[in-house]
Design a protein around this motif. Structure first.
Motif, PDB file in Angstrom:
ATOM      1  N   GLU A 180       0.821  -1.208   0.000  1.00 17.96           N
ATOM      2  CA  GLU A 180       0.000   0.000   0.000  1.00 17.96           C
ATOM      3  C   GLU A 180       0.855   1.258   0.000  1.00 17.96           C
ATOM      4  OE1 GLU A 180      -3.536   2.059   2.714  1.00 17.96           O
ATOM      5  OE2 GLU A 180      -2.938  -0.018   3.070  1.00 17.96           O
ATOM      6  N   ASP A 181       1.949   1.229   0.763  1.00 17.97           N
ATOM      7  CA  ASP A 181       2.823   2.402   0.848  1.00 17.97           C
ATOM      8  C   ASP A 181       4.257   2.087   0.451  1.00 17.97           C
ATOM      9  OD1 ASP A 181       0.759   4.097   1.945  1.00 17.97           O
ATOM     10  OD2 ASP A 181       1.001   2.999   3.825  1.00 17.97           O
ATOM     11  N   HIS A 182       4.489   0.930  -0.169  1.00 14.69           N
ATOM     12  CA  HIS A 182       5.859   0.519  -0.468  1.00 14.69           C
ATOM     13  C   HIS A 182       5.979  -0.005  -1.887  1.00 14.69           C
ATOM     14  CE1 HIS A 182       5.332  -0.061   3.943  1.00 14.69           C
ATOM     15  NE2 HIS A 182       6.545   0.421   4.015  1.00 14.69           N
ATOM     16  N   GLU A 183       7.128   0.233  -2.510  1.00 12.96           N
ATOM     17  CA  GLU A 183       7.493  -0.388  -3.773  1.00 12.96           C
ATOM     18  C   GLU A 183       8.978  -0.697  -3.715  1.00 12.96           C
ATOM     19  OE1 GLU A 183       6.569   1.672  -7.351  1.00 12.96           O
ATOM     20  OE2 GLU A 183       4.398   1.439  -7.153  1.00 12.96           O
ATOM     21  N   SER A 212       1.013  -3.314 -11.119  1.00 12.13           N
ATOM     22  CA  SER A 212       0.559  -3.135  -9.740  1.00 12.13           C
ATOM     23  C   SER A 212      -0.944  -2.923  -9.674  1.00 12.13           C
ATOM     24  CB  SER A 212       1.277  -1.953  -9.090  1.00 12.13           C
ATOM     25  OG  SER A 212       0.915  -0.744  -9.723  1.00 12.13           O
ATOM     26  N   THR A 269       3.827   0.090 -12.858  1.00 15.96           N
ATOM     27  CA  THR A 269       2.558   0.770 -12.590  1.00 15.96           C
ATOM     28  C   THR A 269       1.401  -0.023 -13.176  1.00 15.96           C
ATOM     29  OG1 THR A 269       3.649   2.918 -12.636  1.00 15.96           O
ATOM     30  CG2 THR A 269       1.267   2.901 -12.898  1.00 15.96           C
ATOM     31  N   ALA A 307       2.559  -6.506   7.566  1.00 21.23           N
ATOM     32  CA  ALA A 307       2.870  -5.875   6.282  1.00 21.23           C
ATOM     33  C   ALA A 307       2.485  -6.844   5.177  1.00 21.23           C
ATOM     34  CB  ALA A 307       4.352  -5.526   6.199  1.00 21.23           C
TER      35      ALA A 307
END
Length: 201
Positions: free
Chosen positions: A92-95, A188, A185, A171
């Motif tokens: 959600e907040d990580h790549e 995902s 992108t 996580a």
């Protein structure tokens, strides 16, 4: 090695047994015997003597101290950066793009996949990428590593769309494998493959 690093980082400082246990085994419950064995093995590796130490001094009823001189390395060549692979972890907040070879996952500052969450261990898991294949293994983490709802035992292959969970729900990261011409992108935003329910044949 982690015991030696703990000593070197606090050179000439007396470290108590509880301090060393917390520094070297932060996510594992171990007793004084483990520390005693580690100190003995470190002394043997250094050729040190307990009675007339040149490296590690025992301070009675207080702990241990590194007495050998410590100096930083300044002229060492910089290791080449690892080659990026086709494997990504997306949350959600990580790549994170994984590198060829070993990728440490955890809360440790030097982790390749750094997740700063309380239920994630410092050295939680390891993902190894070799070309078109990747595997994941748990490193004895306190809260476990899962693919979907299944806990990991040993080395488990990672596939596109797998849901990797650290500490069960602490996580959640989705595995993305880039194809030629694709972008992370685009991938995902795809829905992960549907897993058959337990009631289906």
């Amino acid at each position: 090695m982690e015991l030696l690093v703990a000593f070197a980082a606090r050179h000439d400082e007396v470290l108590s047994r509880p301090q060393l246990l917390d520094l070297v085994w932060p996510d594992v419950t171990v007793g004084d015997a483990s520390l005693t064995v580690a100190v003995r093995e470190l002394r043997a590796a250094l050729g040190d003597d307990r009675e007339t130490p040149s490296y590690i001094e025992t301070i009675r009823r207080r702990g241990y101290r590194l007495i050998a001189p410590v100096s930083p390395l300044t002229d060492e060549p910089v290791a080449p950066a690892a080659s990026p692979s086709r494997f990504w972890l997306i949350g959600e907040d990580h790549e994170f793009v994984l590198s060829e070879g070993e990728n440490l996952v955890g809360r440790a500052p030097d982790a390749d996949v750094h997740i700063e969450m309380p239920k994630v261990s410092r050295r939680h898991a390891r993902i190894t990428v070799r070309g078109d294949a990747a595997t994941v293994e748990d490193l004895g983490s306190k809260n476990g590593t899962f693919i979907g709802d299944s806990p990991i035992n040993g080395q488990i292959p990672l596939n596109h769309g797998d849901e990797l969970r650290l500490g069960n729900l602490a996580a959640v990261l989705r595995v993305v494998v880039l194809e030629t011409g694709s972008t992370v992108t685009e991938l995902s935003r795809e829905s992960p493959p549907t897993r058959p329910s337990k009631n289906e044949d």
